[in-house]
Design a protein around this motif. Structure first.
Motif, PDB file in Angstrom:
ATOM      1  N   LYS A  40     -12.373 -17.279   0.112  1.00  0.00           N
ATOM      2  CA  LYS A  40     -12.205 -17.728   1.491  1.00  0.00           C
ATOM      3  C   LYS A  40     -13.522 -17.610   2.239  1.00  0.00           C
ATOM      4  O   LYS A  40     -14.333 -16.728   1.963  1.00  0.00           O
ATOM      5  CB  LYS A  40     -11.149 -16.874   2.200  1.00  0.00           C
ATOM      6  CG  LYS A  40      -9.782 -17.008   1.598  1.00  0.00           C
ATOM      7  CD  LYS A  40      -8.792 -16.124   2.307  1.00  0.00           C
ATOM      8  CE  LYS A  40      -7.432 -16.226   1.639  1.00  0.00           C
ATOM      9  NZ  LYS A  40      -6.465 -15.322   2.231  1.00  0.00           N
ATOM     10  N   GLU A  41     -13.715 -18.512   3.176  1.00  0.00           N
ATOM     11  CA  GLU A  41     -14.914 -18.448   4.000  1.00  0.00           C
ATOM     12  C   GLU A  41     -14.855 -17.202   4.874  1.00  0.00           C
ATOM     13  O   GLU A  41     -13.791 -16.842   5.379  1.00  0.00           O
ATOM     14  CB  GLU A  41     -15.017 -19.683   4.888  1.00  0.00           C
ATOM     15  CG  GLU A  41     -15.345 -20.948   4.130  1.00  0.00           C
ATOM     16  CD  GLU A  41     -15.605 -22.119   5.051  1.00  0.00           C
ATOM     17  OE1 GLU A  41     -16.125 -21.902   6.165  1.00  0.00           O
ATOM     18  OE2 GLU A  41     -15.278 -23.228   4.657  1.00  0.00           O
ATOM     19  N   PRO A  42     -15.991 -16.539   5.050  1.00  0.00           N
ATOM     20  CA  PRO A  42     -15.975 -15.341   5.899  1.00  0.00           C
ATOM     21  C   PRO A  42     -15.708 -15.703   7.350  1.00  0.00           C
ATOM     22  O   PRO A  42     -16.030 -16.808   7.807  1.00  0.00           O
ATOM     23  CB  PRO A  42     -17.380 -14.768   5.725  1.00  0.00           C
ATOM     24  CG  PRO A  42     -18.210 -15.900   5.253  1.00  0.00           C
ATOM     25  CD  PRO A  42     -17.302 -16.829   4.514  1.00  0.00           C
ATOM     26  N   GLU A  43     -15.117 -14.756   8.062  1.00  0.00           N
ATOM     27  CA  GLU A  43     -14.850 -14.964   9.480  1.00  0.00           C
ATOM     28  C   GLU A  43     -16.157 -14.908  10.259  1.00  0.00           C
ATOM     29  O   GLU A  43     -17.072 -14.174   9.911  1.00  0.00           O
ATOM     30  CB  GLU A  43     -13.935 -13.860  10.010  1.00  0.00           C
ATOM     31  CG  GLU A  43     -12.587 -13.799   9.351  1.00  0.00           C
ATOM     32  CD  GLU A  43     -11.802 -12.583   9.820  1.00  0.00           C
ATOM     33  OE1 GLU A  43     -12.222 -11.909  10.783  1.00  0.00           O
ATOM     34  OE2 GLU A  43     -10.766 -12.314   9.213  1.00  0.00           O
ATOM     35  N   VAL A  44     -16.211 -15.686  11.322  1.00  0.00           N
ATOM     36  CA  VAL A  44     -17.376 -15.630  12.202  1.00  0.00           C
ATOM     37  C   VAL A  44     -17.217 -14.384  13.069  1.00  0.00           C
ATOM     38  O   VAL A  44     -16.190 -14.196  13.714  1.00  0.00           O
ATOM     39  CB  VAL A  44     -17.465 -16.893  13.082  1.00  0.00           C
ATOM     40  CG1 VAL A  44     -18.621 -16.806  14.047  1.00  0.00           C
ATOM     41  CG2 VAL A  44     -17.570 -18.140  12.221  1.00  0.00           C
ATOM     42  N   PRO A  45     -18.205 -13.487  13.054  1.00  0.00           N
ATOM     43  CA  PRO A  45     -18.067 -12.244  13.826  1.00  0.00           C
ATOM     44  C   PRO A  45     -18.039 -12.521  15.330  1.00  0.00           C
ATOM     45  O   PRO A  45     -18.581 -13.524  15.798  1.00  0.00           O
ATOM     46  CB  PRO A  45     -19.306 -11.438  13.442  1.00  0.00           C
ATOM     47  CG  PRO A  45     -20.257 -12.416  12.894  1.00  0.00           C
ATOM     48  CD  PRO A  45     -19.469 -13.560  12.357  1.00  0.00           C
ATOM     49  N   GLU A  46     -17.408 -11.612  16.049  1.00  0.00           N
ATOM     50  CA  GLU A  46     -17.318 -11.749  17.496  1.00  0.00           C
ATOM     51  C   GLU A  46     -18.660 -11.379  18.126  1.00  0.00           C
ATOM     52  O   GLU A  46     -19.101 -10.246  18.053  1.00  0.00           O
ATOM     53  CB  GLU A  46     -16.224 -10.829  18.045  1.00  0.00           C
ATOM     54  CG  GLU A  46     -16.083 -10.904  19.548  1.00  0.00           C
ATOM     55  CD  GLU A  46     -15.136  -9.880  20.119  1.00  0.00           C
ATOM     56  OE1 GLU A  46     -14.956  -9.897  21.338  1.00  0.00           O
ATOM     57  OE2 GLU A  46     -14.576  -9.076  19.355  1.00  0.00           O
ATOM     58  N   ALA A  47     -19.313 -12.367  18.716  1.00  0.00           N
ATOM     59  CA  ALA A  47     -20.588 -12.127  19.396  1.00  0.00           C
ATOM     60  C   ALA A  47     -20.297 -11.922  20.882  1.00  0.00           C
ATOM     61  O   ALA A  47     -19.939 -12.846  21.585  1.00  0.00           O
ATOM     62  CB  ALA A  47     -21.529 -13.297  19.189  1.00  0.00           C
ATOM     63  N   PRO A  84     -28.325  -8.732   6.905  1.00  0.00           N
ATOM     64  CA  PRO A  84     -27.634  -8.033   8.000  1.00  0.00           C
ATOM     65  C   PRO A  84     -26.118  -8.022   7.824  1.00  0.00           C
ATOM     66  O   PRO A  84     -25.516  -9.044   7.532  1.00  0.00           O
ATOM     67  CB  PRO A  84     -28.014  -8.828   9.243  1.00  0.00           C
ATOM     68  CG  PRO A  84     -29.175  -9.659   8.867  1.00  0.00           C
ATOM     69  CD  PRO A  84     -29.110  -9.857   7.390  1.00  0.00           C
ATOM     70  N   VAL A  85     -25.534  -6.860   7.984  1.00  0.00           N
ATOM     71  CA  VAL A  85     -24.079  -6.725   8.008  1.00  0.00           C
ATOM     72  C   VAL A  85     -23.612  -6.922   9.435  1.00  0.00           C
ATOM     73  O   VAL A  85     -22.589  -7.536   9.692  1.00  0.00           O
ATOM     74  CB  VAL A  85     -23.649  -5.335   7.483  1.00  0.00           C
ATOM     75  CG1 VAL A  85     -22.155  -5.132   7.628  1.00  0.00           C
ATOM     76  CG2 VAL A  85     -24.064  -5.169   6.036  1.00  0.00           C
ATOM     77  N   ILE A  86     -24.400  -6.421  10.375  1.00  0.00           N
ATOM     78  CA  ILE A  86     -24.095  -6.539  11.796  1.00  0.00           C
ATOM     79  C   ILE A  86     -25.369  -6.991  12.500  1.00  0.00           C
ATOM     80  O   ILE A  86     -26.430  -6.421  12.306  1.00  0.00           O
ATOM     81  CB  ILE A  86     -23.616  -5.189  12.371  1.00  0.00           C
ATOM     82  CG1 ILE A  86     -22.414  -4.668  11.586  1.00  0.00           C
ATOM     83  CG2 ILE A  86     -23.275  -5.334  13.850  1.00  0.00           C
ATOM     84  CD1 ILE A  86     -22.063  -3.234  11.886  1.00  0.00           C
ATOM     85  N   ALA A  87     -25.247  -8.020  13.310  1.00  0.00           N
ATOM     86  CA  ALA A  87     -26.396  -8.546  14.054  1.00  0.00           C
ATOM     87  C   ALA A  87     -26.340  -8.039  15.494  1.00  0.00           C
ATOM     88  O   ALA A  87     -25.266  -7.664  15.992  1.00  0.00           O
ATOM     89  CB  ALA A  87     -26.387 -10.064  14.031  1.00  0.00           C
ATOM     90  N   PRO A  88     -27.467  -8.027  16.196  1.00  0.00           N
ATOM     91  CA  PRO A  88     -27.456  -7.601  17.597  1.00  0.00           C
ATOM     92  C   PRO A  88     -26.492  -8.446  18.419  1.00  0.00           C
ATOM     93  O   PRO A  88     -26.472  -9.667  18.297  1.00  0.00           O
ATOM     94  CB  PRO A  88     -28.899  -7.826  18.058  1.00  0.00           C
ATOM     95  CG  PRO A  88     -29.706  -7.867  16.823  1.00  0.00           C
ATOM     96  CD  PRO A  88     -28.806  -8.402  15.750  1.00  0.00           C
ATOM     97  N   GLY A  89     -25.687  -7.786  19.224  1.00  0.00           N
ATOM     98  CA  GLY A  89     -24.733  -8.481  20.080  1.00  0.00           C
ATOM     99  C   GLY A  89     -23.347  -8.607  19.496  1.00  0.00           C
ATOM    100  O   GLY A  89     -22.412  -8.999  20.189  1.00  0.00           O
TER     101      GLY A  89
END
Length: 118
Positions: A40-47, A84-89
């Motif tokens: 499955k395509e990964p979810e777009v993280p909440e920015a 990056p696992v987590i990006a700024p914001g």
């Protein structure tokens, strides 16, 4: 085909469902020899903030293990591979923390943004 049938050759490939139906489903021998794995395509993280806003927002140091629900002020990118696992914001979620624990990332401190409410 003898090398393929004997398992001497291994393939890793990716295709679309449309191409799979067009080329693979027509040949029963290909379907029998290749394992189909759906990813499955990964979810777009909440920015919550833009990276620029997160980098320049007021911040504080916190224990990463306790940061679920906080906003990352800088990127968290374990090395290797440095992706990056987590990006700024982005909001730090429990699944991010579980992954970082699983790979043995140092969970001691992180910068989290403390955006001014307004």
């Amino acid at each position: 085909k003898p090398y393929l049938a004997a398992g001497h050759i291994r393939f890793i490939g990716a295709t679309t469902y449309e191409e799979y139906k067009k080329h693979f489903e027509k040949s029963k021998s290909l379907v029998r020899r290749f394992q189909n794995i759906d990813i499955k395509e990964p979810e777009v993280p909440e920015a919550v903030l833009t990276p620029r806003q997160a980098l320049f927002a007021p911040r504080r140091r916190a224990v990463l293990a306790d940061c679920a629900g906080e906003i990352a002020a800088c990127q968290i990118a374990p090395y290797p591979p440095g992706v990056p696992v987590i990006a700024p914001g982005e909001r730090i979620e429990k699944k991010h923390l579980a992954y970082l624990r699983e790979i043995g990332y140092n969970m001691s401190m992180a910068d989290v943004a403390a955006p001014e409410r307004g």
